[in-house]
Design a protein around this motif. Structure first.
Motif, PDB file in Angstrom:
ATOM      1  N   GLN A 149      52.071  37.882  31.686  1.00  0.00           N
ATOM      2  CA  GLN A 149      51.206  36.968  32.439  1.00  0.00           C
ATOM      3  C   GLN A 149      49.845  36.874  31.781  1.00  0.00           C
ATOM      4  OE1 GLN A 149      51.362  37.117  36.787  1.00  0.00           O
ATOM      5  NE2 GLN A 149      49.142  37.353  36.775  1.00  0.00           N
ATOM      6  N   LEU A 150      49.270  35.688  31.816  1.00  0.00           N
ATOM      7  CA  LEU A 150      47.908  35.445  31.348  1.00  0.00           C
ATOM      8  C   LEU A 150      47.147  34.806  32.496  1.00  0.00           C
ATOM      9  CD1 LEU A 150      45.684  35.092  29.127  1.00  0.00           C
ATOM     10  CD2 LEU A 150      46.714  32.841  28.686  1.00  0.00           C
ATOM     11  N   ASN A 151      46.046  35.442  32.890  1.00  0.00           N
ATOM     12  CA  ASN A 151      45.170  34.872  33.909  1.00  0.00           C
ATOM     13  C   ASN A 151      43.949  34.296  33.212  1.00  0.00           C
ATOM     14  OD1 ASN A 151      46.711  35.847  36.178  1.00  0.00           O
ATOM     15  ND2 ASN A 151      45.873  37.861  35.766  1.00  0.00           N
ATOM     16  N   VAL A 152      43.673  33.037  33.432  1.00  0.00           N
ATOM     17  CA  VAL A 152      42.447  32.420  32.930  1.00  0.00           C
ATOM     18  C   VAL A 152      41.534  32.274  34.136  1.00  0.00           C
ATOM     19  CG1 VAL A 152      41.410  30.413  31.814  1.00  0.00           C
ATOM     20  CG2 VAL A 152      43.660  31.228  31.066  1.00  0.00           C
ATOM     21  N   ILE A 153      40.423  33.015  34.081  1.00  0.00           N
ATOM     22  CA  ILE A 153      39.498  33.062  35.212  1.00  0.00           C
ATOM     23  C   ILE A 153      38.267  32.224  34.875  1.00  0.00           C
ATOM     24  CG2 ILE A 153      38.129  34.571  36.702  1.00  0.00           C
ATOM     25  CD1 ILE A 153      40.009  36.885  35.755  1.00  0.00           C
ATOM     26  N   TYR A 154      37.981  31.262  35.713  1.00  0.00           N
ATOM     27  CA  TYR A 154      36.804  30.417  35.544  1.00  0.00           C
ATOM     28  C   TYR A 154      35.737  30.940  36.506  1.00  0.00           C
ATOM     29  CZ  TYR A 154      40.378  27.353  33.562  1.00  0.00           C
ATOM     30  OH  TYR A 154      41.407  26.838  32.817  1.00  0.00           O
ATOM     31  N   PHE A 155      34.575  31.258  35.978  1.00  0.00           N
ATOM     32  CA  PHE A 155      33.546  31.864  36.810  1.00  0.00           C
ATOM     33  C   PHE A 155      32.162  31.524  36.287  1.00  0.00           C
ATOM     34  CE2 PHE A 155      34.139  34.693  33.312  1.00  0.00           C
ATOM     35  CZ  PHE A 155      32.896  35.208  33.033  1.00  0.00           C
ATOM     36  N   ASP A 156      31.174  31.723  37.119  1.00  0.00           N
ATOM     37  CA  ASP A 156      29.761  31.717  36.742  1.00  0.00           C
ATOM     38  C   ASP A 156      29.163  32.932  37.436  1.00  0.00           C
ATOM     39  OD1 ASP A 156      29.525  30.662  39.386  1.00  0.00           O
ATOM     40  OD2 ASP A 156      29.401  28.634  38.613  1.00  0.00           O
ATOM     41  N   THR A 157      28.591  32.776  38.620  1.00  0.00           N
ATOM     42  CA  THR A 157      28.120  33.940  39.360  1.00  0.00           C
ATOM     43  C   THR A 157      29.218  34.508  40.256  1.00  0.00           C
ATOM     44  OG1 THR A 157      27.253  32.526  41.097  1.00  0.00           O
ATOM     45  CG2 THR A 157      25.721  33.171  39.341  1.00  0.00           C
ATOM     46  N   GLU A 158      30.324  33.763  40.368  1.00  0.00           N
ATOM     47  CA  GLU A 158      31.492  34.220  41.119  1.00  0.00           C
ATOM     48  C   GLU A 158      32.734  33.528  40.567  1.00  0.00           C
ATOM     49  OE1 GLU A 158      31.759  31.702  45.132  1.00  0.00           O
ATOM     50  OE2 GLU A 158      29.834  32.717  44.891  1.00  0.00           O
ATOM     51  N   VAL A 159      33.889  34.049  40.899  1.00  0.00           N
ATOM     52  CA  VAL A 159      35.149  33.438  40.467  1.00  0.00           C
ATOM     53  C   VAL A 159      35.292  32.103  41.186  1.00  0.00           C
ATOM     54  CG1 VAL A 159      37.660  33.650  40.483  1.00  0.00           C
ATOM     55  CG2 VAL A 159      36.241  35.653  39.953  1.00  0.00           C
ATOM     56  N   ARG A 160      35.496  31.029  40.400  1.00  0.00           N
ATOM     57  CA  ARG A 160      35.622  29.679  40.964  1.00  0.00           C
ATOM     58  C   ARG A 160      37.063  29.199  41.014  1.00  0.00           C
ATOM     59  NH1 ARG A 160      30.821  28.842  43.492  1.00  0.00           N
ATOM     60  NH2 ARG A 160      29.159  29.566  42.126  1.00  0.00           N
ATOM     61  N   HIS A 161      37.885  29.672  40.047  1.00  0.00           N
ATOM     62  CA  HIS A 161      39.269  29.207  39.955  1.00  0.00           C
ATOM     63  C   HIS A 161      40.018  30.146  39.023  1.00  0.00           C
ATOM     64  CE1 HIS A 161      42.547  26.269  40.003  1.00  0.00           C
ATOM     65  NE2 HIS A 161      42.669  26.491  38.706  1.00  0.00           N
ATOM     66  N   VAL A 162      41.319  30.297  39.232  1.00  0.00           N
ATOM     67  CA  VAL A 162      42.162  31.104  38.357  1.00  0.00           C
ATOM     68  C   VAL A 162      43.437  30.320  38.066  1.00  0.00           C
ATOM     69  CG1 VAL A 162      43.460  33.256  38.099  1.00  0.00           C
ATOM     70  CG2 VAL A 162      41.283  33.255  39.360  1.00  0.00           C
ATOM     71  N   ASP A 163      43.782  30.208  36.792  1.00  0.00           N
ATOM     72  CA  ASP A 163      45.067  29.654  36.384  1.00  0.00           C
ATOM     73  C   ASP A 163      45.929  30.806  35.898  1.00  0.00           C
ATOM     74  OD1 ASP A 163      44.600  26.915  36.847  1.00  0.00           O
ATOM     75  OD2 ASP A 163      43.678  26.642  34.886  1.00  0.00           O
ATOM     76  N   VAL A 164      47.202  30.820  36.280  1.00  0.00           N
ATOM     77  CA  VAL A 164      48.130  31.866  35.881  1.00  0.00           C
ATOM     78  C   VAL A 164      49.214  31.245  35.009  1.00  0.00           C
ATOM     79  CG1 VAL A 164      49.770  33.600  36.699  1.00  0.00           C
ATOM     80  CG2 VAL A 164      47.672  33.151  38.002  1.00  0.00           C
ATOM     81  N   PHE A 165      49.436  31.843  33.844  1.00  0.00           N
ATOM     82  CA  PHE A 165      50.449  31.373  32.908  1.00  0.00           C
ATOM     83  C   PHE A 165      51.455  32.489  32.665  1.00  0.00           C
ATOM     84  CE2 PHE A 165      46.511  29.128  31.982  1.00  0.00           C
ATOM     85  CZ  PHE A 165      46.925  27.805  31.993  1.00  0.00           C
TER      86      PHE A 165
END
Length: 104
Positions: A6-22
């Motif tokens: 599994q690969l988690n791509v975590i989009y964040f700035d001051t907090e997690v905004r979105h996660v895509d899982v591959f």
């Protein structure tokens, strides 16, 4: 066999905004999710709570942060998009830094 399950791509700035899982066989694509500021606390908490068995974490960042967060207990690679003159003064408390293409 060295293959990630599994690969988690975590989009964040001051907090997690979105996660895509591959998963194996998926075409990995990334998107831009707007934000502002950088603080790694929430991101490394998300990893601890949702991906505690992660083999590693790779972070693409300009290294300008108020907090690097807590060491996740596995290897961290900071892909730093930052001029060498600025990068020399950045010392995260854990992980290794590699400079990503910059303008200097």
């Amino acid at each position: 066999d060295g293959t990630a399950d599994q690969l988690n791509v975590i989009y964040f700035d001051t907090e997690v905004r979105h996660v895509d899982v591959f998963t194996p066989g998926d075409l990995v694509t990334c998107k831009v999710i707007a934000g502002g500021g950088t603080n790694f606390d929430d991101t490394f908490k998300w990893i601890k709570n949702n991906a505690a068995d992660a083999a590693c974490t790779a972070v693409l960042t300009d290294m300008m942060t108020a907090s690097f967060g807590e060491d996740p207990g596995h290897p961290v690679l900071w892909g730093a998009y930052l001029p060498s003159t600025m990068l020399a003064s950045v010392k995260p408390p854990f992980g290794d830094i590699v400079q990503v293409d910059s303008e200097d």
